[in-house]
Design an enzyme around this catalytic site. Structure first.
Site, PDB file in Angstrom:
ATOM      1  N   SER A 154      42.673  26.988  36.913  1.00 42.40           N
ATOM      2  CA  SER A 154      43.439  26.225  35.937  1.00 42.40           C
ATOM      3  C   SER A 154      43.897  24.858  36.436  1.00 42.40           C
ATOM      4  O   SER A 154      44.424  24.065  35.666  1.00 42.40           O
ATOM      5  CB  SER A 154      44.668  27.040  35.518  1.00 42.40           C
TER       6      SER A 154
ATOM      7  N   LYS B 194      49.993  18.991  38.883  1.00 42.09           N
ATOM      8  CA  LYS B 194      49.466  19.837  37.811  1.00 42.09           C
ATOM      9  C   LYS B 194      50.478  19.943  36.680  1.00 42.09           C
ATOM     10  O   LYS B 194      51.683  20.055  36.904  1.00 42.09           O
ATOM     11  CB  LYS B 194      49.148  21.222  38.378  1.00 42.09           C
TER      12      LYS B 194
ATOM     13  N   ILE C  63      46.800  31.762  41.122  1.00 41.26           N
ATOM     14  CA  ILE C  63      47.111  33.187  41.025  1.00 41.26           C
ATOM     15  C   ILE C  63      45.846  34.021  40.877  1.00 41.26           C
ATOM     16  O   ILE C  63      45.892  35.240  40.878  1.00 41.26           O
ATOM     17  CB  ILE C  63      48.088  33.465  39.864  1.00 41.26           C
ATOM     18  N   GLY C  64      44.690  33.346  40.768  1.00 44.36           N
ATOM     19  CA  GLY C  64      43.433  34.072  40.662  1.00 44.36           C
ATOM     20  C   GLY C  64      42.233  33.233  41.077  1.00 44.36           C
ATOM     21  O   GLY C  64      41.091  33.662  40.922  1.00 44.36           O
ATOM     22  N   GLY C  65      42.523  32.034  41.579  1.00 41.77           N
ATOM     23  CA  GLY C  65      41.458  31.111  41.959  1.00 41.77           C
ATOM     24  C   GLY C  65      41.688  29.717  41.429  1.00 41.77           C
ATOM     25  O   GLY C  65      40.816  28.851  41.506  1.00 41.77           O
ATOM     26  N   SER C  66      42.881  29.463  40.914  1.00 36.78           N
ATOM     27  CA  SER C  66      43.143  28.250  40.144  1.00 36.78           C
ATOM     28  C   SER C  66      43.188  26.968  40.950  1.00 36.78           C
ATOM     29  O   SER C  66      43.101  25.880  40.387  1.00 36.78           O
ATOM     30  CB  SER C  66      44.457  28.400  39.364  1.00 36.78           C
TER      31      SER C  66
ATOM     32  N   LEU D  13      47.140  28.614  30.783  1.00 38.63           N
ATOM     33  CA  LEU D  13      46.826  28.565  32.217  1.00 38.63           C
ATOM     34  C   LEU D  13      45.777  29.581  32.650  1.00 38.63           C
ATOM     35  O   LEU D  13      45.073  29.361  33.634  1.00 38.63           O
ATOM     36  CB  LEU D  13      48.081  28.777  33.086  1.00 38.63           C
TER      37      LEU D  13
END
Length: 559
Positions: free
Chosen positions: A208, A133, A229-232, A182
């Site tokens: 992301s 990434k 960090i939230g679903g990336s 991001l």
């Protein structure tokens, strides 16, 4: 006379041209071949890849390593095949941020020489191409977080996960796109442009870690390094029909990333894999811990991978049909219904999970993302003299609404800790082994419509490990009449908007070809158990599919 300062458009155009120039002329697909909105099969149909190259790039990472170690494949041959397939994937979806074909082939040649001289591999990843990434540091390449201001800032060292993998023989052939700043579930930026979904280019690949999702779906890499960090990791995996895993915080190396809010400890992201089978998710974890990274990253827990972890013969599983905020679309409800039926038929105990804590956890998580009121986001965009792209502008306008004092952040942390305790009490009360649930309220969204991440970020806040497996694709019969929402009336304006996206009578057509995936999550630090349960669920679905009782899961690779 001084030369004019380059505009953000100049910098972006140069970046895109640099990437394009590294694709060999003989690997170019035609304009006509890119006209179909479904491009996932392009590597097989474009006529550029040999049967041998196709067979190599459709092996799992575990199978590739076995073939290299028994000298049925060389590192050079393997790397060249994946370089070509990655080039095709980029032309179809715009998924690459850096092309490192030359460097990768040179590294692969050194590995082949090592094998020839020593008669053994350098390490457990010997000769395996791995994609990275964009914001993860890879020495001598930029890690920009898709920001114009950082476009030419080359990293002077590898991130720890890259260093760890490199020392075990991994080959890095590409870096992949992520969104501006991001912080978005869509991969679009001024610097790289928009990355599309290979199953339907009218849809997003997610974010992301979206470039990884698109690349893996097209077979341009056997294994990818992402962050979450939230679903990336999980959303791109779900949207693109590949496998993904978000580990517990402090399990896998996480140092050496670029990004905003650096140093924030209120909620910490993780590094994890995207892959084309569950076995490769575990390979990533084993390799990530193989060099004892806690010796070099003090925040890591000294916890080696536990390969012999077992799970109960008969599982007790909670199912989330709706999180109480946004109701899932029909394809996801169908997949959950079929999975629950398969589990119950196999003797497992499935209970409806109470999600009454989810909305408050989701709301607090969104506060934590923007404790400075978005100040650093605006600052970095201004440094690059670039505008926020549509989805980031919406995010800043909608979520970054106030700045928090130190005392405010203490209060946020206290509230979140209370909710974590309540959730642990609920888990203990029902004594479940795992939760199955959607990864998102929608399958892959149309562009600029990914505006809810409650089904994933809640498990970041709880720090639960979570995996994604693809279980099918959208079908013509996936309508509200066939699979109605849990509540006949909308729960709130956000739910009403999401329902309207599918409620125009054209839902199955609008999301045509989109993968349908399921999320499996478990207790903190029970990473091994989550992957074991995920594997058992997939095997059960494959067994049921073989006798026609459920849909055939997506085959993310062919063997």
């Amino acid at each position: 006379m001084l030369a004019p300062h380059p505009t953000w458009q100049d910098i972006a155009a140069e970046k895109k041209q640099t990437i394009d120039d590294k694709i060999p002329p003989e690997w170019r697909v035609t304009k006509e071949q890119l006209e179909n909105k479904k491009v996932v099969d392009l590597p097989r149909t474009c006529g550029l890849m040999t049967d041998r190259e196709l067979s190599i790039t459709e092996l799992s990472a575990v199978e590739i390593l076995a073939a290299i170690q028994t000298q049925k494949l060389t590192a050079v041959e393997t790397t060249a095949a994946f370089c070509k397939r990655a080039a095709i994937a980029h032309q179809a979806t715009n998924c690459l941020s850096e092309i490192l074909f030359k460097e990768a082939l040179q590294q692969a040649a050194k590995l082949d020489e090592y094998m020839l001289v020593h008669g053994k591999p350098m390490g457990i990843l010997h000769g395996l191409p791995i994609s990275v990434k964009e914001h993860i540091k890879l020495k001598d390449t930029p890690a920009t977080s898709a920001l114009i201001a950082w476009a030419n800032d080359a990293s002077d060292e590898d991130a720890l996960i890259v260093k760890t993998f490199r020392e075990q023989g991994a080959v890095f052939h590409v870096k992949t796109t992520n969104p501006q700043t991001l912080m978005a579930l869509e991969t679009v930026s001024n610097l790289f442009g928009r990355t599309t979904n290979p199953h339907n280019t009218n849809l997003t690949c997610g974010g992301s870690t979206g470039g990884e999702g698109a690349l893996l779906a097209m077979g341009g890499s056997p294994l990818g390094i992402g962050t979450d960090i939230g679903g990336s990791i999980r959303v791109p995996s779900a949207f693109c029909g590949v496998y993904g895993f978000k580990p517990t915080i402090s399990r896998l190396p996480h140092s050496g990333l670029s990004g905003l809010s650096d140093g924030m400890q209120n909620l910490v992201g993780v590094v994890g894999p995207l892959a084309r089978c569950i076995e490769d998710l575990e390979l990533f974890c084993v390799a990530g811990l193989n060099q004892e990274p806690w010796k070099y990253e003090p925040s890591l827990i000294e916890m080696p991978w536990r390969p012999n972890t077992t799970t109960p013969q008969k599982l007790k599983i909670g199912v989330i049909w709706c999180d109480g905020v946004v109701q899932p679309h029909p394809p996801i409800l169908r997949a959950l219904k079929h999975l629950v039926s398969a589990l119950e038929d196999d003797g497992h105990n499935v209970i409806d999970w109470d999600t009454s804590l989810h909305k408050e956890i989701y709301d607090i998580t969104n506060e934590i993302y923007f404790l400075d009121g978005g100040a650093e986001y605006h600052q970095r965009l201004e440094e690059g003299k670039e505008p926020a792209v549509s989805i980031v502008k919406w995010l800043l306008d909608e979520k970054a609404v106030r700045s928090y004092t130190v005392e405010d952040t203490w209060n946020v942390n206290s509230r979140l800790d209370r909710l974590r305790t309540l959730y642990a009490h609920q888990w203990n009360t029902y004594d479940i082994d795992a939760i199955i649930c959607p990864a998102n309220a929608s399958v892959a969204s149309a562009h600029d419509e990914s505006r809810y991440w409650g089904y994933t970020c809640v498990f970041n806040a709880l720090d639960f490990p979570a995996a994604i497996i693809p279980v099918g694709t959208v079908e013509k019969t996936d309508t509200w009449s066939q699979f109605p929402p849990m509540s006949a009336s909308s729960l709130n304006p956000k739910d009403e908007w999401y329902r309207s996206l599918y409620d125009d009578g054209k839902g199955p057509l609008r999301y045509e070809g989109a993968p349908v995936s399921i999320q499996i999550t478990g207790r903190r630090f029970h990473d091994e158990e989550v992957l074991r349960i995920t594997s058992r669920i997939q095997n059960l679905l494959l067994k049921k599919a073989a006798i026609g009782l459920v849909d055939q899961p997506i085959k993310s690779r062919q063997t």
